[in-house]
Write a protein that holds these residues in place. Sequence first.
Motif, PDB file in Angstrom:
ATOM      1  N   PHE A  52       0.839  -1.199   0.000  1.00 46.41           N
ATOM      2  CA  PHE A  52       0.000   0.000   0.000  1.00 46.41           C
ATOM      3  C   PHE A  52       0.875   1.251   0.000  1.00 46.41           C
ATOM      4  O   PHE A  52       0.588   2.237  -0.672  1.00 46.41           O
ATOM      5  CB  PHE A  52      -0.924  -0.006   1.223  1.00 46.41           C
ATOM      6  CG  PHE A  52      -1.982   1.055   1.224  1.00 46.41           C
ATOM      7  CD1 PHE A  52      -3.201   0.846   0.598  1.00 46.41           C
ATOM      8  CD2 PHE A  52      -1.766   2.279   1.853  1.00 46.41           C
ATOM      9  CE1 PHE A  52      -4.186   1.827   0.590  1.00 46.41           C
ATOM     10  CE2 PHE A  52      -2.739   3.262   1.863  1.00 46.41           C
ATOM     11  CZ  PHE A  52      -3.957   3.044   1.218  1.00 46.41           C
ATOM     12  N   GLU A  53       1.938   1.198   0.770  1.00 49.44           N
ATOM     13  CA  GLU A  53       2.822   2.359   0.885  1.00 49.44           C
ATOM     14  C   GLU A  53       3.496   2.682  -0.454  1.00 49.44           C
ATOM     15  O   GLU A  53       3.663   3.854  -0.807  1.00 49.44           O
ATOM     16  CB  GLU A  53       3.887   2.115   1.955  1.00 49.44           C
ATOM     17  CG  GLU A  53       3.373   2.216   3.384  1.00 49.44           C
ATOM     18  CD  GLU A  53       2.404   1.105   3.756  1.00 49.44           C
ATOM     19  OE1 GLU A  53       2.494   0.003   3.155  1.00 49.44           O
ATOM     20  OE2 GLU A  53       1.550   1.328   4.632  1.00 49.44           O
ATOM     21  N   GLU A  54       3.850   1.650  -1.202  1.00 51.08           N
ATOM     22  CA  GLU A  54       4.534   1.888  -2.470  1.00 51.08           C
ATOM     23  C   GLU A  54       3.569   2.278  -3.580  1.00 51.08           C
ATOM     24  O   GLU A  54       3.860   3.180  -4.367  1.00 51.08           O
ATOM     25  CB  GLU A  54       5.314   0.633  -2.874  1.00 51.08           C
ATOM     26  CG  GLU A  54       6.509   0.333  -1.975  1.00 51.08           C
ATOM     27  CD  GLU A  54       7.239  -0.922  -2.410  1.00 51.08           C
ATOM     28  OE1 GLU A  54       6.902  -1.473  -3.483  1.00 51.08           O
ATOM     29  OE2 GLU A  54       8.132  -1.363  -1.665  1.00 51.08           O
ATOM     30  N   THR A  55       2.423   1.612  -3.666  1.00 50.42           N
ATOM     31  CA  THR A  55       1.547   1.826  -4.822  1.00 50.42           C
ATOM     32  C   THR A  55       0.520   2.918  -4.626  1.00 50.42           C
ATOM     33  O   THR A  55       0.075   3.526  -5.600  1.00 50.42           O
ATOM     34  CB  THR A  55       0.825   0.515  -5.185  1.00 50.42           C
ATOM     35  OG1 THR A  55       0.033   0.082  -4.067  1.00 50.42           O
ATOM     36  CG2 THR A  55       1.822  -0.567  -5.562  1.00 50.42           C
ATOM     37  N   ALA A  76       2.255   7.018  -4.810  1.00 45.84           N
ATOM     38  CA  ALA A  76       1.809   7.845  -5.929  1.00 45.84           C
ATOM     39  C   ALA A  76       1.724   9.310  -5.527  1.00 45.84           C
ATOM     40  O   ALA A  76       2.043  10.205  -6.313  1.00 45.84           O
ATOM     41  CB  ALA A  76       0.451   7.357  -6.433  1.00 45.84           C
ATOM     42  N   ALA A  77       1.302   9.568  -4.283  1.00 44.81           N
ATOM     43  CA  ALA A  77       1.258  10.942  -3.795  1.00 44.81           C
ATOM     44  C   ALA A  77       2.666  11.497  -3.606  1.00 44.81           C
ATOM     45  O   ALA A  77       2.939  12.664  -3.919  1.00 44.81           O
ATOM     46  CB  ALA A  77       0.478  11.011  -2.484  1.00 44.81           C
ATOM     47  N   VAL A  78       3.564  10.651  -3.105  1.00 43.98           N
ATOM     48  CA  VAL A  78       4.951  11.089  -2.922  1.00 43.98           C
ATOM     49  C   VAL A  78       5.601  11.376  -4.272  1.00 43.98           C
ATOM     50  O   VAL A  78       6.317  12.377  -4.435  1.00 43.98           O
ATOM     51  CB  VAL A  78       5.749  10.013  -2.149  1.00 43.98           C
ATOM     52  CG1 VAL A  78       7.228  10.365  -2.108  1.00 43.98           C
ATOM     53  CG2 VAL A  78       5.193   9.855  -0.738  1.00 43.98           C
ATOM     54  N   GLU A  79       5.343  10.512  -5.255  1.00 43.59           N
ATOM     55  CA  GLU A  79       5.903  10.722  -6.583  1.00 43.59           C
ATOM     56  C   GLU A  79       5.443  12.040  -7.181  1.00 43.59           C
ATOM     57  O   GLU A  79       6.208  12.726  -7.865  1.00 43.59           O
ATOM     58  CB  GLU A  79       5.486   9.562  -7.491  1.00 43.59           C
ATOM     59  CG  GLU A  79       6.019   9.670  -8.914  1.00 43.59           C
ATOM     60  CD  GLU A  79       5.554   8.524  -9.798  1.00 43.59           C
ATOM     61  OE1 GLU A  79       5.968   8.482 -10.966  1.00 43.59           O
ATOM     62  OE2 GLU A  79       4.777   7.674  -9.321  1.00 43.59           O
ATOM     63  N   ARG A  80       4.218  12.405  -6.915  1.00 47.84           N
ATOM     64  CA  ARG A  80       3.668  13.640  -7.478  1.00 47.84           C
ATOM     65  C   ARG A  80       4.095  14.883  -6.688  1.00 47.84           C
ATOM     66  O   ARG A  80       4.469  15.903  -7.257  1.00 47.84           O
ATOM     67  CB  ARG A  80       2.132  13.526  -7.514  1.00 47.84           C
ATOM     68  CG  ARG A  80       1.383  14.820  -7.774  1.00 47.84           C
ATOM     69  CD  ARG A  80       1.624  15.343  -9.188  1.00 47.84           C
ATOM     70  NE  ARG A  80       1.014  16.652  -9.310  1.00 47.84           N
ATOM     71  CZ  ARG A  80       1.634  17.793  -9.059  1.00 47.84           C
ATOM     72  NH1 ARG A  80       2.896  17.796  -8.676  1.00 47.84           N
ATOM     73  NH2 ARG A  80       0.999  18.945  -9.192  1.00 47.84           N
TER      74      ARG A  80
END
Length: 375
Positions: free
Chosen positions: A158-161, A165-169
Amino acid sequence: MTTTPEAPSAASLMSTLPGHFYTAPEIFRQEQERVFESLWFCAVRAADLDKPGAFRTVQIGRESVLVTRSRSGELRAFLNICRHRGARLCTQESGEVRRALQCPYHAWTYDLDGKLIAAPNLVKMPDVDRTAYGLVKVALREWLGYAWVCLADEPPSFEETVVGAAVERLGDAASIEHYGTEGLALGKRVTYDVRANWKLIVENFMECYHCATIHPELTEVLPEFADGFAAQYYVGHGASFGEEVSGFTVDGSAGFDRLPEVAEDQDRRYYAITIKPTVFINLVPDHVILHRMFPLAEDRTVVECDWLYAPEVVASGVDLAKSVELFHRVNEQDFEACERTQPAMASRAYRGGGVLVPTEHHIGRFHEWLAGRLA
């Protein structure tokens, strides 16, 4: 966290997915299995299930999923199937039961934790394991005030996917936490029944090449969108409000007080996040807008859009119309464009697909991700 946008260096066009990816039932069946039924899916707003026995059913891929609140107050998710003969357990989209879930066919009855507790003549069958014949559980996590479920036997991180996604953005996890979404109150919900493939909606949300053409109200509030660069094109960048704009409203008038934890450098900015496969999050200083997509067919997608505000704003009864109307118009404009595009996906002119201009090249990564899931 913000960065200064720079024009992309790539000048060439990039190919899109071919047209049959948007029209073929077989492609949609593969997406049901390898995307919707394999990844985390934002199903229900937790506060909608406000008491033990409250439930909602949602369609995820080919499965009906039942989300309910247990007697202990925790959210639970199950396949909405009776273990006896497979009847649909809850036939309503939402509702409330007093103590247990009972199949309307043969009256097999389950407690709110999914255990089989009663059935006609069950006492005469002492060998029946009431736990083993309980409802089939579905993995569930709560985040941002929503229940996210995953049908996979071994759910991905959950943390990665999802959080990733929020961290990537945004560049870090703290940036989205500042909005305190889990503590906000529902000000408005609109459900849209869109006659278009879910991928057309994702692609539309990810780019702003169309903004100057079909979003006059939005580009008045966010002038840089008129240049065609979406907020999602740059890591950490939030589109700035126009100089004469007071708030994220349909006419640019003042909205509400900034949410208490929103950082100074997030003020007067709009951030957009796509969490694959079916969630869009829109962050502005005084509220959060969250879209959940429910793909029902290769050419039909139901979208639920929630406008979330500080609890005191909703409790005050203040008029939210100008705040809601801006993105409601954006939604209607976007979905009309997607519905106008859907029929062309079956045209021989689109058999090999279309093209992406440089400001849309990040959509190419979405296509690569999907192709990888279906490979």
